[in-house]
Design an enzyme around this catalytic site. Structure first.
Site, short mmCIF file in Angstrom:
data_model
loop_
_atom_site.label_atom_id
_atom_site.label_comp_id
_atom_site.label_asym_id
_atom_site.label_seq_id
_atom_site.Cartn_x
_atom_site.Cartn_y
_atom_site.Cartn_z
N HIS A 1 27.73 -0.75 49.20
CA HIS A 1 28.40 -1.96 48.73
C HIS A 1 29.39 -2.46 49.78
O HIS A 1 29.67 -1.79 50.77
CB HIS A 1 29.10 -1.69 47.39
CG HIS A 1 28.14 -1.55 46.25
ND1 HIS A 1 27.86 -0.34 45.66
CD2 HIS A 1 27.36 -2.46 45.62
CE1 HIS A 1 26.96 -0.52 44.70
NE2 HIS A 1 26.64 -1.78 44.65
N TYR B 1 17.64 -4.88 39.31
CA TYR B 1 18.75 -4.02 38.85
C TYR B 1 19.46 -4.66 37.66
O TYR B 1 19.75 -4.00 36.66
CB TYR B 1 19.73 -3.81 40.00
CG TYR B 1 20.94 -2.98 39.66
CD1 TYR B 1 20.85 -1.59 39.59
CD2 TYR B 1 22.18 -3.57 39.41
CE1 TYR B 1 21.96 -0.81 39.29
CE2 TYR B 1 23.29 -2.81 39.11
CZ TYR B 1 23.18 -1.43 39.05
OH TYR B 1 24.28 -0.67 38.74
#
Length: 314
Positions: free
Chosen positions: A179, A136
């Site tokens: 998250h 990422y």
């Protein structure tokens, strides 16, 4: 202006939509929010068709394959390939259709793992990112490279912002793949229902700067309208507003009126200990910008989650 927002149904897209609807939009701006239902941005032909259909003059590029620490660790190759395809397709379609300005969204995980703190905009490419999310991170770094290429070869005004950890309504509250903050909010909700302790993954010691999605949305509008550098800009609260994961968990417990114990599962990875970012560049441009206090933003996010639990937990 016809402003196309990719990733329009996600956390930041929804925040921008709300801020625009609440009076921050301008009469000369038409806002178009699209999601993965409108086009598969990993496909160059679908991306091109989307741009030809809407003919945007400006783009806010938020669409990405995203996930929390443990999803990244499992799928680094997938994160790299998917995001490289999306970003190349969006930026190239924007170039080919004559879009005047693109603002893409990066992340502080792009910064080198071994570095000095605070990190700033000049340090993005100074070494490898943390190994837990290299796919990422490198894919997001390449947006900066591509922006510079379009600027130098074609005079395009393509830039990017680097927010710290974003949270707020419409987040991904999935415990496994989300998250840290939305995951903790969901965990506190379940612990409260079952009367059990709250288990926090890791030691609770890592430190993060959290930015409320509605604050980030207001800053995005400013970048779109006023910021003319190709170099990215960090959008973050100050270094003094950094909080530990333990402090974040305690703020959530307080907002949710959770009275149980906090237990730290130290068999789980902490990820990067800290990635303290400097917002000095932002402050040079906007010295008076007011961020929502962390506990107030947490309280508003928890209230939204409670009110929308049936959909939010997905």
């Amino acid at each position: 202006k016809r402003i196309l927002v990719t990733g329009g149904s996600g956390l930041v897209g929804r925040a921008i939509e709300k801020v625009v609807a609440d009076g921050e939009g301008r009469p000369d701006e038409e806002w178009i929010f699209v999601s993965s239902r409108d086009a598969d941005l990993t496909s160059s032909s679908e991306t091109k068709a989307l741009f030809e259909r809407h003919k945007p003059t400006h783009v806010i590029h938020l669409a990405a394959m995203v996930g929390g620490l443990f999803k990244n660790i499992r799928s680094n190759l997938d994160f790299w390939r998917t995001n490289i395809h999306i970003n190349d397709n969006v930026l190239h379609s924007a170039h080919e259709t004559g879009v005047q300005k693109v603002v893409s969204c990066l992340s502080t995980c792009i910064f080198p793992d071994k570095t000095t703190y605070p990190i700033d905009e000049t340090m993005i490419h100074n070494g490898p990112p943390h190994s837990s999310s290299f796919g990422y991170s490198y894919a997001k770094r390449m947006i900066d490279i591509q922006n510079r290429g379009y600027s130098e070869q074609h005079g395009r005004r393509f830039t990017a912002v680097i927010p710290t950890n974003v949270f707020g309504p419409h987040d991904n509250f999935n415990i496994e793949d989300g998250h840290v903050l939305p995951g903790l909010i969901h965990k506190v909700y379940l612990a409260k229902q079952s009367g059990s302790a709250l288990t926090v993954w890791g030691t609770g010691k890592p430190r993060r700067q959290f930015i409320y999605s509605l604050d980030l949305a207001r800053l995005f509008l400013w970048v779109l309208r006023e910021y003319d550098e190709v170099e990215p800009i960090i959008l973050s609260v100050g270094e003094e507003d950094e909080v530990s994961i333990r402090e974040a968990a305690e703020a959530i417990a307080e907002a949710m009126e959770f009275r149980g114990d906090l237990v730290f599962d130290t068999t789980k990875s902490d990820g990067q200990f800290k990635k303290t970012a400097s917002n000095a560049k932002l402050r040079r441009y906007l010295p008076g910008f007011q961020f929502t206090p962390f506990r107030k933003a947490v309280k508003e996010t928890c209230a939204w989650f409670n009110a929308n639990y049936a959909n939010a937990r997905k």
